[in-house]
Design an enzyme around this catalytic site. Structure first.
Site, PDB file in Angstrom:
ATOM      1  CG  HIS A  40       0.098  -1.980  -1.186  1.00 23.82           C
ATOM      2  ND1 HIS A  40      -0.658  -1.241  -1.865  1.00 23.82           N
ATOM      3  CD2 HIS A  40      -0.589  -2.214  -0.070  1.00 23.82           C
ATOM      4  CE1 HIS A  40      -1.829  -1.058  -1.411  1.00 23.82           C
ATOM      5  NE2 HIS A  40      -1.777  -1.588  -0.040  1.00 23.82           N
ATOM      6  CD  GLU A  67      -0.913  -5.152   2.103  1.00 28.20           C
ATOM      7  OE1 GLU A  67      -1.732  -5.113   2.775  1.00 28.20           O
ATOM      8  OE2 GLU A  67      -1.182  -5.428   0.871  1.00 28.20           O
ATOM      9  CG  ASP A  69      -5.689  -6.591   1.104  1.00 33.42           C
ATOM     10  OD1 ASP A  69      -5.505  -5.839   2.012  1.00 33.42           O
ATOM     11  OD2 ASP A  69      -5.021  -6.298  -0.058  1.00 33.42           O
ATOM     12  CG  HIS A  82      -8.081  -4.114  -1.315  1.00 31.73           C
ATOM     13  ND1 HIS A  82      -8.948  -3.021  -1.618  1.00 31.73           N
ATOM     14  CD2 HIS A  82      -7.185  -3.628  -0.126  1.00 31.73           C
ATOM     15  CE1 HIS A  82      -8.884  -1.969  -0.802  1.00 31.73           C
ATOM     16  NE2 HIS A  82      -7.623  -2.412  -0.066  1.00 31.73           N
ATOM     17  CD  GLU A 150      -5.317  -4.734   5.320  1.00 29.62           C
ATOM     18  OE1 GLU A 150      -4.495  -4.292   4.469  1.00 29.62           O
ATOM     19  OE2 GLU A 150      -6.324  -4.309   5.626  1.00 29.62           O
TER      20      GLU A 150
HETATM   21  O1  G3P Z   1      -0.550  -2.513   4.003  1.00 29.20           O
HETATM   22  C1  G3P Z   1      -1.142  -1.300   3.887  1.00 29.20           C
HETATM   23  C2  G3P Z   1      -2.330  -1.147   3.163  1.00 29.20           C
HETATM   24  O2  G3P Z   1      -2.655  -2.275   2.517  1.00 29.20           O
HETATM   25  C3  G3P Z   1      -3.700  -0.617   3.704  1.00 29.20           C
HETATM   26  O3  G3P Z   1      -4.541  -0.243   2.988  1.00 29.20           O
HETATM   27  O4  G3P Z   1      -6.580  -0.308   1.628  1.00 29.20           O
HETATM   28  O5  G3P Z   1      -4.330  -0.949   0.656  1.00 29.20           O
HETATM   29  O6  G3P Z   1      -5.526  -2.587   2.129  1.00 29.20           O
HETATM   30  P1  G3P Z   1      -5.106  -1.139   1.613  1.00 29.20           P
HETATM   31 CA    CA Z   2      -3.943  -4.399   2.615  1.00 24.17          CA
END
Ligand code: G3P
Ligand code: CA
Length: 290
Positions: A40, A67, A69, A82, A150
């Site tokens: 993550h 993962e 953002d 993020h 994301e």
């Molecule tokens: O991938 C799941 C997670 O990233 C969603 O929440 O706030 O960490 O982007 P956040």
């Molecule tokens: Ca995320």
């Protein structure tokens, strides 16, 4: 220890007519198969989130799925970060003291490139930068990693879906082999629907826990339902699995953010297909009985 084993089992050839659909778990749904593990924001317990060192660390630990953002600067550059503000994860307050509330969308790419995105995490990461998506994709490729991308806060960035796909295409990530290593997810159903309409072959994931009565509608544009671990149960996971997504395969479930062994065991018992974690080594060890 487990580096190659994980890499070898994180992509499944699923779908009809040879369509390549990635899930973080091979043979998703087989009884007894542990869920896949996704780092993550990179291996973000060990390196500053959403930076190149964080995905390098994930690779060194042996994890191929990471993962991130994606957001957009004032002058239209896609960057990996993020929060909608630069404040928490950079030294923007020192470098640009008069620019509160330091929103990503109010800074140019050149300004963001001046920021230190590592020192807040630890002195050994001083000088780490906020990566552009282009830089980030090149490092993912270099590391032979797979990406759960994301689109963050899409309501702030009209058109970001098309721009993200354009960049991915330019970087060679929308060809057939790469589509097996890429998932695009969002908390916004509207954003995800746009992504699906623009590139139907792409695997998508909706972040959230839609009510059961809405799942049929979501299954038209998303391959995965990705809920917070505290919002699900075995029954919910089974219910999601009963639907087929836009590629004719059953919907998958990737849950977040699980950072301890006990919770990893719980969600594995629920039957999730993947676990998104800041501590991929801890979760992997729990799931594989170490
Ligand atoms: O991938 C799941 C997670 O990233 C969603 O929440 O706030 O960490 O982007 P956040
Ligand atoms: Ca995320």
């Amino acid at each position: 220890m487990h580096a190659r084993a994980v890499a070898a089992t994180t992509t499944a050839l699923l779908g009809t007519a040879g369509l390549l659909i990635p899930t973080p778990q091979a043979r998703a749904g087989e009884v007894g198969e542990p869920p896949g593990v996704i780092a993550h924001r990179g291996a973000s317990a060990y390196a500053p989130e959403n930076t190149l060192p964080a995905i390098d660390k994930a690779a060194r630990l042996g994890f191929s799925w990471v993962e991130n953002d994606v957001q957009r600067t004032k002058d239209g550059e896609l960057v990996v970060i993020h929060d909608d503000s630069l404040r928490r994860t950079t030294n923007v307050e020192q470098v640009f003291p008069g620019r509160a509330p330091w929103k990503v969308k109010d800074f140019t790419a050149a300004e963001i490139a001046r920021l230190d995105a590592g020192s807040w995490f630890g002195p050994t990461f001083a000088g780490t930068r906020v990566p552009t998506l282009k830089e980030y994709m090149r490092r993912v490729e270099h590391n032979h990693e797979k990406l759960l991308l994301e689109i963050k806060n899409p309501e702030l960035y009209p058109g970001i879906e098309r721009e993200t796909l354009k960049l991915l295409s330019n970087e060679g990530w929308l060809d057939r082999p790469h589509l097996g290593r890429l998932i695009v997810q969002s908390f916004s159903a509207d954003s995800l629907r746009i992504v699906h309409d623009l590139k139907p072959a792409l695997t998508t994931g909706f972040l959230g826990t839609p009510s059961v009565v809405d799942l049929r509608r979501y299954a038209r544009f998303t391959d995965l339902i990705n809920p917070s671990y505290g919002s699900i149960s075995a029954t919910y996971v089974d219910t999601v699995h009963a639907f087929n997504g836009p590629h004719g395969r059953r919907l998958g479930v990737l849950t977040w953010t699980v950072n301890d062994a006990a919770t990893a065991w719980t969600v594995a018992r629920y039957g999730v297909d993947g676990v998104i974690t800041n501590r991929p080594d801890v979760v992997w060890a729990a799931l594989h009985g170490y």
